[in-house]
Design a protein around this motif. Structure first.
Motif, PDB file in Angstrom:
ATOM      1  N   GLY A  55      39.630 -46.029  -8.420  1.00 40.27           N
ATOM      2  CA  GLY A  55      39.282 -47.440  -8.252  1.00 40.27           C
ATOM      3  C   GLY A  55      38.109 -47.775  -9.161  1.00 40.27           C
ATOM      4  O   GLY A  55      38.037 -48.867  -9.727  1.00 40.27           O
ATOM      5  N   THR A  56      37.204 -46.829  -9.284  1.00 41.91           N
ATOM      6  CA  THR A  56      36.033 -47.024 -10.146  1.00 41.91           C
ATOM      7  C   THR A  56      36.461 -47.262 -11.590  1.00 41.91           C
ATOM      8  O   THR A  56      35.950 -48.166 -12.260  1.00 41.91           O
ATOM      9  N   THR A  80      28.175 -53.104  -0.693  1.00 41.38           N
ATOM     10  CA  THR A  80      29.421 -52.581  -1.240  1.00 41.38           C
ATOM     11  C   THR A  80      29.183 -51.162  -1.729  1.00 41.38           C
ATOM     12  O   THR A  80      28.060 -50.656  -1.715  1.00 41.38           O
ATOM     13  N   SER A 176      42.053 -48.901  -5.070  1.00 37.49           N
ATOM     14  CA  SER A 176      41.699 -47.478  -5.026  1.00 37.49           C
ATOM     15  C   SER A 176      42.730 -46.729  -4.203  1.00 37.49           C
ATOM     16  O   SER A 176      43.173 -47.209  -3.157  1.00 37.49           O
ATOM     17  N   GLY A 188      42.543 -41.865  -7.473  1.00 39.25           N
ATOM     18  CA  GLY A 188      43.368 -42.750  -8.297  1.00 39.25           C
ATOM     19  C   GLY A 188      43.078 -44.194  -7.990  1.00 39.25           C
ATOM     20  O   GLY A 188      42.336 -44.516  -7.056  1.00 39.25           O
ATOM     21  N   TYR A 323      27.343 -49.472   4.222  1.00 39.50           N
ATOM     22  CA  TYR A 323      26.740 -48.905   3.047  1.00 39.50           C
ATOM     23  C   TYR A 323      25.255 -49.169   3.160  1.00 39.50           C
ATOM     24  O   TYR A 323      24.864 -50.185   3.735  1.00 39.50           O
TER      25      TYR A 323
END
Ligand code: PLP
Length: 378
Positions: A55-56, A80, A176, A188, A323
């Motif tokens: 996803g990054t 996030t 992601s 992935g 987070y």
């Protein structure tokens, strides 16, 4: 200990992974990758979808496609995962945080416009827990100021906003398939592209700065290095794993939603009694459909949450929080700025806890989770 997450596995992964290996095609852009890309394109009515290594990396590609110049700014929430911000840095931009709204923990769309400067080039929204941001509002702002929209839909695969799949609404969408997400390939992701004018450069960025994709389609005689780039192609072994899950995407979705709804219905009385807070679908988005990615609840404060998580663990249930707001992290302080008041980001992030939720969580386990939560309040 009941795990917090179990990577999705439907059974056919083994068959398809074996097939990829026996076909002697394990590098990227083989049959499984193409099938996955096509599945998303048709299912989500997307112009173009490209599987990526994470996803990054999909976020990195989106930001690179925006072609920021030094000092260009991108507005995003501070609540996030780090990747939303690191991708902006990779793309050469400056992350500018604004506050979130407490009901969905998504970016507060009413705070975006005041953060816009002459350097602002894009808005990166995060569909937290698979719940849609107020995209009509975000699109209106982006149109007024000529900004790109990047959707971090890492958690939003199979969610919709007024009938449209999350990730297909902005200029770029990023999914992601990490093992903690609804559909997985280990590591992935995928990039969704709205405007076909970006397709060619996206393929080049993904293929180490070369026009190899064009070459493979027979459009040119030989391929060459033409632009900046990186290696964003996942292995066919990983794509084969994902393909098995896409075949059963509806079943996975229903299964997660059933657990989510069970938690919600069982815990609603606690929320009605004012003991906890639960996610709510905003009134303006009654037609939005989430994907059961995450079940969160909010305790009174940080101290209460610490006690709650310890209580769950002591009773054999693994619960987690996240987070820590990015603007309070060392890199956030160094590379980013927060515009406006942090009214909810820090306070709400400190109260939130997540319950175990994964494909195949048994009804028995879900009942045990609920009973253990209730016990904390008696
Ligand atoms: C998981 C996640 C990412 C990163 O995805 P990877 O595949 O792990 O790189 C980015 N943003 C959000 C909101 C996520 O939840």
């Amino acid at each position: 200990m009941m795990p917090f997450n179990v990577a999705p596995f439907v059974g056919d992964e083994l068959k398809y992974v074996e097939q990829a290996i026996r076909n002697h095609k394990i590098s990227g852009d083989g049959a499984f990758t193409k099938k996955c890309n096509a599945w998303f394109e048709s299912r989500f009515a997307a112009q173009k979808v490209l599987l990526t290594t994470s996803g990054t990396s999909a976020l990195d590609m989106a930001m690179l496609l925006c072609k920021f110049k030094a000092g260009d700014e991108v507005i995003l929430p501070s609540y996030t995962f780090s990747s939303t911000a690191t991708s902006i840095l990779v793309g050469g931009g400056v992350p500018v945080f604004v506050d979130i709204r407490p009901d969905t923990m998504n970016i507060d769309e009413t705070k975006i416009e005041a953060a816009i400067t002459e350097r602002t080039k894009a808005i990166a929204v995060v569909h937290y827990a698979g719940f849609a941001c107020d995209m009509d509002a975000v699109i209106a702002i982006a149109k007024r100021h000529n900004l790109k929209i990047i959707e971090d839909a890492a958690q939003g695969v199979m969610s919709t906003y007024k009938g449209q799949a999350l990730g297909t609404i902005g200029d770029f969408g990023c999914y992601s398939f990490h093992e903690t997400k609804n559909y997985s390939m280990g590591e992935g992701g995928a990039l969704v592209i709205k405007d076909s004018a970006f397709n060619e450069r996206a393929e080049i960025l993904r293929e180490k700065g070369t026009n190899r994709s064009k070459f493979f389609r027979g459009q040119i005689d030989k391929y060459t290095w033409v632009d900046v780039g990186d290696s964003y192609l996942p292995s066919e072994i990983n794509a084969a794993y994902l393909w098995a899950q896409l075949q059963r995407a509806d079943e996975i979705n229903q299964n997660r939603l059933a657990t989510w709804q069970f938690y919600y219905d069982e815990l609603k009385p606690l929320a009605d009694a004012g003991k906890i807070e639960l996610p709510t679908v905003p009134p303006e988005c009654q037609e939005c459909q989430h994907n059961g990615h995450m079940f969160w609840l909010k305790l009174k404060d940080l101290d209460d949450r610490t006690k709650f998580i310890a209580h769950m663990r002591a009773n054999g249930i693994s619960c987690v929080f996240h987070y820590v707001p990015l603007h309070s992290a060392p890199a956030g302080k160094k590379y980013c700025r927060f515009h406006g008041e942090d009214r909810y980001t820090t306070r709400e992030s400190e109260r939130l806890a997540r319950l175990p939720l994964y494909y195949g969580l048994t009804a028995q386990d879900a009942a045990q989770v609920v009973a253990t939560v209730k016990k904390f309040f008696t």
